[in-house]
Write a protein that holds these residues in place. Structure first.
Motif, PDB file in Angstrom:
ATOM      1  N   ILE A 131      -5.721  11.088-102.306  1.00  0.00           N
ATOM      2  CA  ILE A 131      -5.210  11.292-100.952  1.00  0.00           C
ATOM      3  C   ILE A 131      -4.273  10.143-100.582  1.00  0.00           C
ATOM      4  O   ILE A 131      -3.185  10.367-100.031  1.00  0.00           O
ATOM      5  N   ASP A 132      -4.658   8.918-100.919  1.00  0.00           N
ATOM      6  CA  ASP A 132      -3.795   7.763-100.650  1.00  0.00           C
ATOM      7  C   ASP A 132      -2.461   7.900-101.388  1.00  0.00           C
ATOM      8  O   ASP A 132      -1.401   7.615-100.818  1.00  0.00           O
ATOM      9  N   GLU A 133      -2.506   8.337-102.640  1.00  0.00           N
ATOM     10  CA  GLU A 133      -1.282   8.520-103.429  1.00  0.00           C
ATOM     11  C   GLU A 133      -0.392   9.587-102.798  1.00  0.00           C
ATOM     12  O   GLU A 133       0.819   9.427-102.694  1.00  0.00           O
ATOM     13  N   TRP A 134      -0.989  10.686-102.359  1.00  0.00           N
ATOM     14  CA  TRP A 134      -0.242  11.756-101.705  1.00  0.00           C
ATOM     15  C   TRP A 134       0.444  11.221-100.446  1.00  0.00           C
ATOM     16  O   TRP A 134       1.618  11.516-100.196  1.00  0.00           O
ATOM     17  N   MET A 135      -0.280  10.415 -99.666  1.00  0.00           N
ATOM     18  CA  MET A 135       0.297   9.850 -98.444  1.00  0.00           C
ATOM     19  C   MET A 135       1.472   8.917 -98.770  1.00  0.00           C
ATOM     20  O   MET A 135       2.512   8.969 -98.100  1.00  0.00           O
ATOM     21  N   MET A 136       1.332   8.083 -99.788  1.00  0.00           N
ATOM     22  CA  MET A 136       2.414   7.181-100.180  1.00  0.00           C
ATOM     23  C   MET A 136       3.633   7.963-100.662  1.00  0.00           C
ATOM     24  O   MET A 136       4.773   7.584-100.372  1.00  0.00           O
ATOM     25  N   ASP A 137       3.410   9.066-101.365  1.00  0.00           N
ATOM     26  CA  ASP A 137       4.522   9.915-101.803  1.00  0.00           C
ATOM     27  C   ASP A 137       5.280  10.471-100.603  1.00  0.00           C
ATOM     28  O   ASP A 137       6.512  10.537-100.613  1.00  0.00           O
ATOM     29  N   ARG A 138       4.565  10.868 -99.537  1.00  0.00           N
ATOM     30  CA  ARG A 138       5.236  11.394 -98.327  1.00  0.00           C
ATOM     31  C   ARG A 138       6.077  10.292 -97.686  1.00  0.00           C
ATOM     32  O   ARG A 138       7.186  10.526 -97.218  1.00  0.00           O
ATOM     33  N   ILE A 139       5.540   9.073 -97.643  1.00  0.00           N
ATOM     34  CA  ILE A 139       6.271   7.946 -97.059  1.00  0.00           C
ATOM     35  C   ILE A 139       7.528   7.673 -97.874  1.00  0.00           C
ATOM     36  O   ILE A 139       8.616   7.510 -97.315  1.00  0.00           O
ATOM     37  N   ASP A 140       7.401   7.639 -99.193  1.00  0.00           N
ATOM     38  CA  ASP A 140       8.558   7.400-100.057  1.00  0.00           C
ATOM     39  C   ASP A 140       9.618   8.480 -99.885  1.00  0.00           C
ATOM     40  O   ASP A 140      10.812   8.186 -99.835  1.00  0.00           O
ATOM     41  N   GLU A 141       9.193   9.748 -99.785  1.00  0.00           N
ATOM     42  CA  GLU A 141      10.143  10.845 -99.572  1.00  0.00           C
ATOM     43  C   GLU A 141      10.891  10.648 -98.260  1.00  0.00           C
ATOM     44  O   GLU A 141      12.099  10.826 -98.192  1.00  0.00           O
ATOM     45  N   LYS A 142      10.174  10.291 -97.229  1.00  0.00           N
ATOM     46  CA  LYS A 142      10.774  10.115 -95.901  1.00  0.00           C
ATOM     47  C   LYS A 142      11.795   8.978 -95.908  1.00  0.00           C
ATOM     48  O   LYS A 142      12.805   9.037 -95.222  1.00  0.00           O
ATOM     49  N   ARG A 143      11.531   7.947 -96.687  1.00  0.00           N
ATOM     50  CA  ARG A 143      12.427   6.789 -96.749  1.00  0.00           C
ATOM     51  C   ARG A 143      13.530   6.958 -97.783  1.00  0.00           C
ATOM     52  O   ARG A 143      14.324   6.049 -97.985  1.00  0.00           O
ATOM     53  N   GLY A 144      13.554   8.100 -98.469  1.00  0.00           N
ATOM     54  CA  GLY A 144      14.604   8.368 -99.430  1.00  0.00           C
ATOM     55  C   GLY A 144      14.431   7.682-100.769  1.00  0.00           C
ATOM     56  O   GLY A 144      15.380   7.570-101.536  1.00  0.00           O
ATOM     57  N   LEU A 145      13.236   7.231-101.054  1.00  0.00           N
ATOM     58  CA  LEU A 145      12.963   6.604-102.341  1.00  0.00           C
ATOM     59  C   LEU A 145      12.658   7.703-103.358  1.00  0.00           C
ATOM     60  O   LEU A 145      12.120   8.743-103.013  1.00  0.00           O
ATOM     61  N   SER A 146      13.018   7.462-104.599  1.00  0.00           N
ATOM     62  CA  SER A 146      12.758   8.476-105.616  1.00  0.00           C
ATOM     63  C   SER A 146      11.263   8.594-105.848  1.00  0.00           C
ATOM     64  O   SER A 146      10.554   7.598-105.947  1.00  0.00           O
ATOM     65  N   VAL A 147      10.804   9.821-105.916  1.00  0.00           N
ATOM     66  CA  VAL A 147       9.388  10.092-106.103  1.00  0.00           C
ATOM     67  C   VAL A 147       9.250  11.039-107.281  1.00  0.00           C
ATOM     68  O   VAL A 147       9.866  12.105-107.304  1.00  0.00           O
ATOM     69  N   PRO A 148       8.456  10.673-108.280  1.00  0.00           N
ATOM     70  CA  PRO A 148       8.230  11.607-109.382  1.00  0.00           C
ATOM     71  C   PRO A 148       7.497  12.841-108.868  1.00  0.00           C
ATOM     72  O   PRO A 148       6.638  12.733-107.985  1.00  0.00           O
ATOM     73  N   LYS A 149       7.864  13.992-109.347  1.00  0.00           N
ATOM     74  CA  LYS A 149       7.240  15.235-108.918  1.00  0.00           C
ATOM     75  C   LYS A 149       5.893  15.392-109.600  1.00  0.00           C
ATOM     76  O   LYS A 149       5.808  15.643-110.786  1.00  0.00           O
ATOM     77  N   ILE A 150       4.833  15.164-108.840  1.00  0.00           N
ATOM     78  CA  ILE A 150       3.473  15.271-109.357  1.00  0.00           C
ATOM     79  C   ILE A 150       2.912  16.612-108.925  1.00  0.00           C
ATOM     80  O   ILE A 150       2.947  16.955-107.745  1.00  0.00           O
ATOM     81  N   LYS A 151       2.419  17.372-109.866  1.00  0.00           N
ATOM     82  CA  LYS A 151       1.763  18.645-109.557  1.00  0.00           C
ATOM     83  C   LYS A 151       0.289  18.358-109.364  1.00  0.00           C
ATOM     84  O   LYS A 151      -0.369  17.824-110.254  1.00  0.00           O
ATOM     85  N   TYR A 152      -0.223  18.648-108.193  1.00  0.00           N
ATOM     86  CA  TYR A 152      -1.627  18.347-107.907  1.00  0.00           C
ATOM     87  C   TYR A 152      -2.510  19.459-108.356  1.00  0.00           C
ATOM     88  O   TYR A 152      -2.582  20.489-108.140  1.00  0.00           O
TER      89      TYR A 152
END
Length: 68
Positions: free
Chosen positions: A47-68
Motif C-alpha cells: 500500500i505504501d509503494e502504491w501511494m508513492m507511485d501515485r505521488i511520483d506520477e503526480k510530480r511527473g517522475l518516471s514510474v515503472p509500470k507495476i502490475k498488482y
C-alpha cells in the motif's frame, strides 16, 4: 511488515471499498492476501509503494509500470 484490513486501507489511501475493488480488477491496486479462511488483508508495504507511485506520477517522475 504488517497486515491491513480493508477499513485501514480505506483510511490510509482515502478511497472507498468500491473504488479499491474496481482498481484491483483493473490491475491498478495491490491485491490482498488470504490470512485465515475467507479473511483477507493487504500488506502495508504494498500500500505504501502504491501511494508513492501515485505521488511520483503526480510530480511527473518516471514510474515503472507495476502490475498488482
Amino acid at each position: 511488515m504488517r497486515f491491513l484490513r480493508l477499513n485501514e486501507v480505506q483510511e490510509r489511501v482515502g478511497l472507498g471499498r468500491t473504488s479499491i475493488y474496481k482498481m484491483m480488477g483493473e490491475g491498478k491496486f495491490p491485491k490482498p492476501v488470504n490470512t485465515l479462511g475467507r479473511n483477507v488483508a493487504w500488506l502495508d508495504s504494498e500500500i505504501d509503494e502504491w501511494m508513492m507511485d501515485r505521488i511520483d506520477e503526480k510530480r511527473g517522475l518516471s514510474v515503472p509500470k507495476i502490475k498488482y
